[in-house]
Write an enzyme that holds these catalytic residues in place. Structure first.
Site: not given
Ligand code: NCD
Length: 319
Positions: A63-64, A93, A115, A148
């Protein structure tokens, strides 16, 4: 567009005020209305035409990543996407995160959505762009077991949309609270709203909410309690926020441990007006039959997320 914003990066949810989020959400609602009437790029103004949004993902994401990518494209921006960046970028590397960020800065990224498995990654990236590329914005798309923030904007919006308010309510957060970064961002944000009570249910000692977050709630006079009974939390909540066991954070530690499951039987305990949401992905903690319960809003939240991220990108890059 949100007027008079002075937000530079999106690193931690506690940096955002209810006033800012109110403006962000009202812009997102306008975008949602436009999307409904005509889902076409031509109908949008393309305020980010010729801008560049980089998506740098060192951990899995559905999703993100896709919603930021779609948000950027619908606003007219170009996107550079590297998923599994630990393997598919020069990190394999030996390149440091700082050097990778410098590369995207040199390629004129206006925003970098990051991320990363390490909790200090977003701050490190922000320090680099502040030094060398002051026009570039870092958006934390999830940092280790830290935060997040944009997911918590979506969670807040979902609660407001379906409960009708962001004050005077009780939220139950149920799951692996120690490692679910979305619950941390959400708890920090909710501590800014009036009379929000929090009930924490973690199915095991290793999953209890982090001390630093409980300390923050104490400092701000927020009422919260921990329970070891899921039914206690479900009965009292106006909003129920569920997260999966973050197996990747535990390693073999939780193999064989039992987690909870919300089934239609548990749904009977919820108030008729309660809002059930989840950041997704759902592993096994909510049964499929619950997806169609009118109180389940986790899939609608994905759609809200697209418009919230559009509003956010526009605000950061244009204002
Ligand atoms: C979450 C995350 O990556 O922290 N997912 C998200 O971005 N909606 C939740 C998860 O991975 O459990």
């Amino acid at each position: 567009m949100i007027k008079s914003s002075c937000v530079k990066h999106v690193l931690r949810s506690q940096d955002f005020s209810p006033e800012y989020l109110d403006k962000l959400f009202s812009h997102a609602r306008k975008l949602m209305a436009r999307m409904k009437s005509s889902y076409s790029r031509e109908s949008l103004v393309l305020p980010l035409r010729d801008r560049v949004v980089t998506l740098l993902f060192y951990q899995p994401s559905t999703r993100t990543r896709f919603s930021f990518e779609q948000a950027a494209r619908l606003l007219g921006a170009h996107t550079f996407v590297t998923e599994n960046a630990g393997e598919f970028s020069s990190a394999i590397k030996g390149e440091t995160l700082e050097h990778t960020i410098r590369n995207f800065g040199e390629m004129h990224a206006d925003a970098i959505v990051l991320r990363h498995p390490e909790n200090d990654a977003a701050e490190r990236a922000a320090a680099i762009v502040d030094q060398y590329y002051p026009y570039c914005h870092i958006i934390n798309g999830g940092n280790g077991t830290g935060q997040h923030p944009t997911q918590s904007f979506i969670d807040l919006f979902t609660i407001e949309e379906h409960l009708g308010r962001l004050n005077n309510f009780t939220i139950a957060m149920c799951g692996d609270l120690a490692h679910s970064r979305t619950t941390h961002s959400l708890a920090y944000l909710l501590s800014k709203y009036a009379n929000v009570k929090m009930i924490f249910y973690a199915p095991g000692d290793k999953m209890e909410m982090k001390k630093e977050i409980l300390d923050h709630l104490d400092e701000h006079g927020i009422q919260y309690m921990k329970t070891s009974f899921l039914s206690y939390a479900l009965r009292r909540a106006d909003a129920v926020y569920v997260t999966r066991a973050q197996k990747e954070a535990h390693g073999k530690d939780i193999e064989g441990e039992t987690y909870f499951k919300i089934t239609p039987k548990e749904m009977e305990l919820l108030k008729p007006h309660a809002v059930l949401t989840h950041p997704l992905p759902i592993a096994a903690e909510i049964s499929r039959e619950v997806d169609s319960d009118p109180r389940s809003h986790y899939f609608k939240a994905v759609g809200y997320g697209l418009c919230i991220r559009m509003a956010l990108l526009e605000d950061l890059i244009i204002n």
